[in-house]
Design a protein around this motif. Structure first.
Motif, short mmCIF file in Angstrom:
data_model
loop_
_atom_site.label_atom_id
_atom_site.label_comp_id
_atom_site.label_asym_id
_atom_site.label_seq_id
_atom_site.Cartn_x
_atom_site.Cartn_y
_atom_site.Cartn_z
N ASN A 105 0.81 -1.23 0.00
CA ASN A 105 0.00 0.00 0.00
C ASN A 105 0.84 1.27 0.00
O ASN A 105 0.31 2.37 0.16
N GLY A 106 2.16 1.12 -0.15
CA GLY A 106 3.02 2.29 -0.30
C GLY A 106 3.70 2.78 0.96
O GLY A 106 4.44 3.77 0.91
N ASP A 107 3.47 2.11 2.09
CA ASP A 107 4.14 2.51 3.33
C ASP A 107 5.60 2.05 3.30
O ASP A 107 5.90 0.92 2.92
N VAL A 108 6.50 2.94 3.73
CA VAL A 108 7.92 2.61 3.80
C VAL A 108 8.37 2.75 5.25
O VAL A 108 8.27 3.83 5.84
N GLY A 109 8.85 1.64 5.82
CA GLY A 109 9.25 1.72 7.22
C GLY A 109 9.66 0.40 7.80
O GLY A 109 10.06 -0.53 7.09
N ILE A 110 9.51 0.30 9.14
CA ILE A 110 9.87 -0.89 9.89
C ILE A 110 8.62 -1.42 10.58
O ILE A 110 7.88 -0.67 11.22
N PHE A 111 8.40 -2.73 10.46
CA PHE A 111 7.21 -3.36 11.01
C PHE A 111 7.66 -4.59 11.81
O PHE A 111 8.22 -5.53 11.26
N ILE A 112 7.39 -4.55 13.13
CA ILE A 112 7.89 -5.60 14.03
C ILE A 112 6.71 -6.39 14.59
O ILE A 112 5.71 -5.81 15.04
N ARG A 113 6.85 -7.72 14.59
CA ARG A 113 5.80 -8.61 15.07
C ARG A 113 6.25 -9.34 16.34
O ARG A 113 7.45 -9.50 16.57
N ASP A 114 5.27 -9.80 17.12
CA ASP A 114 5.60 -10.57 18.32
C ASP A 114 5.83 -12.03 17.96
O ASP A 114 5.82 -12.41 16.78
N THR A 115 6.03 -12.88 18.97
CA THR A 115 6.33 -14.29 18.71
C THR A 115 5.17 -15.05 18.07
O THR A 115 5.36 -16.14 17.54
N ASN A 116 3.98 -14.46 18.13
CA ASN A 116 2.81 -15.07 17.50
C ASN A 116 2.59 -14.57 16.07
O ASN A 116 1.62 -14.95 15.43
N GLY A 117 3.49 -13.72 15.61
CA GLY A 117 3.38 -13.21 14.25
C GLY A 117 2.46 -12.01 14.09
O GLY A 117 2.17 -11.60 12.96
N LYS A 118 2.02 -11.42 15.20
CA LYS A 118 1.13 -10.26 15.14
C LYS A 118 1.94 -8.97 15.14
O LYS A 118 2.87 -8.82 15.92
N VAL A 119 1.56 -8.03 14.26
CA VAL A 119 2.26 -6.75 14.19
C VAL A 119 2.02 -5.98 15.49
O VAL A 119 0.88 -5.77 15.90
N ARG A 120 3.11 -5.55 16.14
CA ARG A 120 3.00 -4.84 17.41
C ARG A 120 3.58 -3.43 17.37
O ARG A 120 3.23 -2.58 18.19
N LEU A 121 4.48 -3.19 16.42
CA LEU A 121 5.09 -1.87 16.33
C LEU A 121 5.33 -1.50 14.87
O LEU A 121 5.88 -2.29 14.10
N LYS A 122 4.88 -0.28 14.51
CA LYS A 122 5.08 0.23 13.16
C LYS A 122 5.75 1.60 13.22
O LYS A 122 5.33 2.47 13.98
N LEU A 123 6.76 1.76 12.42
CA LEU A 123 7.43 3.05 12.27
C LEU A 123 7.59 3.28 10.77
O LEU A 123 8.42 2.63 10.14
N TYR A 124 6.78 4.18 10.21
CA TYR A 124 6.77 4.28 8.75
C TYR A 124 6.31 5.64 8.25
O TYR A 124 5.77 6.46 9.01
#
Length: 234
Positions: A195-214
């Motif tokens: 969708n055009g977002d440029v950044g860092i996307f971090i997931r927890d041990t269950n694979g769920k996105v928990r932190l976005k910096l973009y």
């Protein structure tokens, strides 16, 4: 007497010819060991890089002849793979590769690094679909893989699920494996999303996105902290 002289001459000629042939043989053998052949150009469908003992370490191949992979020195079942390079370690396992392709519908390239005894844990990737609604994704992706469920077990599990011959039952079986952590989970992505977002996307041990910096496609910056239920934490 003349017959004896003739036979001696024949023996001398034979000895000379044999000596010359032996000399040529040793010369060529020494030459092959001490020098490298050089080619300006070569067309080939596949090259296998092996150790002196025959251990396979790398394959460079087109799509049709691409290696299916190795697990504990055993070749995996035939499967379709893209052209590129496949790497193998001394334990007889595939340990990474570089594959690529592009056609009327899509293009892509990926450089993968595999965890010991299992699947990829790091990949530099690019993919793009053709047409007006093209989706272009590229960046660095990381996964976590379990140590107690090696590739050999994963292949056996996948084969057993395929034998169920029931899409819904197979889907549930894969979901159960994922919930148990057997399939690993994506943990990190740094790059550009569809969708055009440029950044860092971090997931927890269950694979769920928990932190976005973009930065989004409208050049707006975002820092999003998300709880395990998918809700934005303010």
């Amino acid at each position: 007497m003349e017959k004896l002289i003739r036979e001696v001459r024949i023996l001398k000629i034979y000895a000379v010819v044999l000596t010359v042939l032996c000399a040529m043989f040793f010369f060529l053998a020494f030459k092959n060991q001490s020098s490298n052949e050089r080619f300006k150009e070569i067309d080939v469908e596949r090259i296998n890089i092996v150790e002196k003992d025959g251990t396979l370490k790398m394959v460079i191949s087109n799509k049709e002849r691409q290696h299916p992979g190795l697990v504990n020195h055993k070749e995996m079942n035939p499967r379709e793979r893209e052209a590129g390079l496949i790497f193998f370690n001394s334990m007889g396992d595939e340990c990474g590769g570089l594959v690529y392709d592009g056609n009327e519908k899509e293009s892509g390239m990926a450089y993968s690094v595999d965890q010991r005894n299992t699947d990829q844990i790091m990949q530099l990737q690019y993919s793009e679909s053709a047409g007006k609604d093209k989706k272009r994704v590229y960046g660095l992706k990381l996964w976590d893989r379990p140590d107690d469920f090696p590739m050999e077990y994963l292949i056996k599990a996948a084969d057993s699920i395929k034998k169920l011959n029931n899409p819904e039952t197979s889907r549930k079986a894969f979901v159960q494996l994922k919930e148990k952590g057997r399939l690993g989970s994506e943990r990190f992505f740094a790059g550009k999303t569809a969708n055009g977002d440029v950044g860092i996307f971090i997931r927890d041990t269950n694979g769920k996105v928990r932190l976005k910096l973009y930065i989004d496609k409208n050049n707006q910056t975002h820092i999003e902290n998300i709880d395990e239920n998918g809700n934005l934490v303010k």
